[in-house]
Motif scaffolding. Structure first.
Motif, PDB file in Angstrom:
ATOM      1  N   UNK A 348     -59.064  99.900  50.709  1.00 46.61           N
ATOM      2  CA  UNK A 348     -60.084  99.145  51.424  1.00 46.61           C
ATOM      3  C   UNK A 348     -60.540  99.977  52.616  1.00 46.61           C
ATOM      4  N   UNK A 349     -61.725 100.501  52.550  1.00 46.13           N
ATOM      5  CA  UNK A 349     -62.198 101.398  53.596  1.00 46.13           C
ATOM      6  C   UNK A 349     -62.446 100.684  54.922  1.00 46.13           C
ATOM      7  N   UNK A 350     -62.385  99.363  54.910  1.00 41.14           N
ATOM      8  CA  UNK A 350     -62.551  98.588  56.136  1.00 41.14           C
ATOM      9  C   UNK A 350     -61.203  98.196  56.749  1.00 41.14           C
ATOM     10  N   UNK A 351     -60.106  98.598  56.073  1.00 38.33           N
ATOM     11  CA  UNK A 351     -58.785  98.144  56.513  1.00 38.33           C
ATOM     12  C   UNK A 351     -58.517  98.482  57.976  1.00 38.33           C
ATOM     13  N   UNK A 352     -58.711  99.719  58.363  1.00 36.90           N
ATOM     14  CA  UNK A 352     -58.373 100.133  59.726  1.00 36.90           C
ATOM     15  C   UNK A 352     -59.270  99.461  60.760  1.00 36.90           C
ATOM     16  N   UNK A 353     -60.508  99.201  60.399  1.00 38.34           N
ATOM     17  CA  UNK A 353     -61.393  98.476  61.313  1.00 38.34           C
ATOM     18  C   UNK A 353     -60.921  97.038  61.469  1.00 38.34           C
ATOM     19  N   UNK A 354     -60.511  96.435  60.358  1.00 40.53           N
ATOM     20  CA  UNK A 354     -60.021  95.054  60.398  1.00 40.53           C
ATOM     21  C   UNK A 354     -58.806  94.923  61.297  1.00 40.53           C
ATOM     22  N   UNK A 355     -57.915  95.910  61.232  1.00 40.34           N
ATOM     23  CA  UNK A 355     -56.672  95.846  61.993  1.00 40.34           C
ATOM     24  C   UNK A 355     -56.716  96.646  63.296  1.00 40.34           C
ATOM     25  N   UNK A 356     -57.912  97.079  63.693  1.00 37.21           N
ATOM     26  CA  UNK A 356     -58.117  97.766  64.986  1.00 37.21           C
ATOM     27  C   UNK A 356     -57.231  99.003  65.130  1.00 37.21           C
ATOM     28  N   UNK A 357     -57.081  99.736  64.030  1.00 36.19           N
ATOM     29  CA  UNK A 357     -56.247 100.938  64.064  1.00 36.19           C
ATOM     30  C   UNK A 357     -56.822 101.970  65.027  1.00 36.19           C
ATOM     31  N   UNK A 358     -55.948 102.518  65.865  1.00 35.50           N
ATOM     32  CA  UNK A 358     -56.361 103.555  66.792  1.00 35.50           C
ATOM     33  C   UNK A 358     -57.121 103.073  68.002  1.00 35.50           C
ATOM     34  N   UNK A 359     -57.320 101.773  68.106  1.00 30.55           N
ATOM     35  CA  UNK A 359     -58.077 101.215  69.235  1.00 30.55           C
ATOM     36  C   UNK A 359     -57.113 100.970  70.389  1.00 30.55           C
ATOM     37  N   UNK A 360     -57.009 101.948  71.276  1.00 32.98           N
ATOM     38  CA  UNK A 360     -56.058 101.851  72.382  1.00 32.98           C
ATOM     39  C   UNK A 360     -56.388 100.682  73.300  1.00 32.98           C
TER      40      UNK A 360
END
Length: 400
Positions: A348-360
């Motif tokens: 799911x290419x939206x996975x990291x956006x959904x889970x705020x990955x890398x968003x300090x």
């Protein structure tokens, strides 16, 4: 839903510890950490050797899948093939269980949440890690490194795995005005009386304490895991009040999904993965970070101080945070990966956006689960704070 069935044992996805420090004390007596406990002086591996041929993994369900639950879900077999380390996996359902099992000395590595990591460090069950021996460590998000739940004064005691937040969720067909505050689940005049759900664990006390930090600043709460007796009593009173609103306390995924599906609950605390599953089941829900903030978790892979298979342990820690494995685990489990390169490999290419990955910035909004101890984690020295034992007693009183 199959994923949820496998993860029902994750009923207390737990806490996040407190303290940071090195065990570099020439006196040999250990180094007192910022959290008030003494970290034993334990050596760390100085160079990596050949794998010993086996590895015993103690993990949350869903963290060390070998294809036996689902042939399509397997990141253990590739590790075994590459390293020659044959893996056995034991899963646990709570951090208390993980700590007890680690004390037996039967397990080489453990995926520890914060309350477990604090106790394991203080008890000498896990040793400092040499991050130079974990090549993929360089790609771990910087804001997950050297944190209170995985280090002691700059010395890492584990490798960051994944993280997430406890969010406010509601049914959009029943709660027509999107809530912006946790008041919707705590205050006596909530219009959702009898339809509120709350997390079933003593650590949920921190959620109420966080709310009171903003609601009643005169209480002087600066850290939701640092409560003196007076502050704890105020939080307990709020939670007893909340009990009159609660339809159900949940401690596993399925029960909350079912409660929101049936309409028995329409608002309450949740995890992003639960919201995703509910949406997939056509339940109209939405989540948000309320104005008071959120609590959350961050998990760490740790190495047993008595392990006979430390080379395999290091190879595992590097493998599990490799882009390929970290992507697979994060997506299967439902959390943010710790390795930024994993985001390019999720199905799911939206996975990291959904889970705020890398968003300090998003991560800094999270009060990561922390074990409450007598030494106040907010820096106060003129009072004693309440420890987890007192929180457990209080939770029993709250639920009656």
């Amino acid at each position: 839903m199959k994923k949820l069935t496998l993860l029902v044992g994750l009923s207390a996805l737990t806490l996040v510890a407190a303290s940071c420090g090195t065990s570099d004390d020439s006196s040999g007596g250990g180094t007192k950490s910022d959290a008030g406990f003494t970290a034993p002086n334990l050596p760390k591996l100085d160079k990596l050797g050949a794998g010993e041929g086996k590895l015993s993994v103690l993990a949350w369900p869903g963290y060390a899948e070998d294809g036996s639950n689902d042939p399509k879900v397997d990141w253990v077999s590739s590790f075994e093939k590459k390293t020659g380390c044959q893996v056995t996996v034991k899963t646990f359902g709570t951090s208390d269980e993980a700590v007890s099992l680690m004390k037996t000395g039967q397990y080489d590595v453990v995926s520890a949440s914060g309350d477990a990591s604090l106790r394991l460090i203080a008890g000498g069950q896990v040793e400092p890690v040499n991050t130079d021996l974990v090549p993929n460590y360089k790609d771990v998000y910087p804001f997950l490194k050297d944190r209170p739940w995985n280090s002691v004064k700059g010395q890492m005691y584990g490798i960051p795995h994944g993280y997430g937040a406890n969010l406010l969720m509601w049914r959009t067909d029943k709660v027509t005005t999107p809530p912006t505050s946790w008041s919707a689940v705590f205050e006596a005049d909530s219009p959702y009386k009898g339809k509120v759900t709350a997390y079933d664990s003593p650590i949920y006390i921190a959620d109420a304490a966080m709310y009171l930090m903003a609601k009643k600043p005169d209480l002087g709460i600066k850290n939701p895991y640092a409560l003196d007796d007076t502050q704890l009593q105020a939080v307990v009173d709020l939670l007893k009040q909340q009990k009159t609103l609660v339809s159900e306390y949940w401690s596993d995924y399925l029960k909350e999904v079912q409660a929101f599906t049936s309409g028995n609950s329409v608002i309450g605390t949740t995890w992003q993965v639960i919201a995703n599953v509910a949406t997939g089941e056509k339940v109209p829900v939405q989540v948000a970070v309320p104005s008071e903030g959120v609590t959350g978790w961050s998990d760490t892979w740790m190495l047993s101080a008595t392990s006979k298979n430390k080379n395999c342990g290091y190879l595992w820690m590097d493998h599990i945070i490799s882009p390929e494995a970290n992507a697979a685990v994060a997506e299967y489990f439902g959390e943010s990966p710790s390795n930024g390169k994993a985001c390019d490999l999720t199905a799911d290419k939206k996975h990291c956006a959904t889970f705020h990955a890398g968003d300090a910035a998003y991560s800094e909004k999270i009060w990561y689960w922390t074990t409450p101890i007598e030494q106040c984690l907010d820096g106060r020295t003129d009072v004693k704070c309440t420890d987890y034992g007192k929180w457990t007693q209080a939770w029993t009183q709250i639920k009656g």
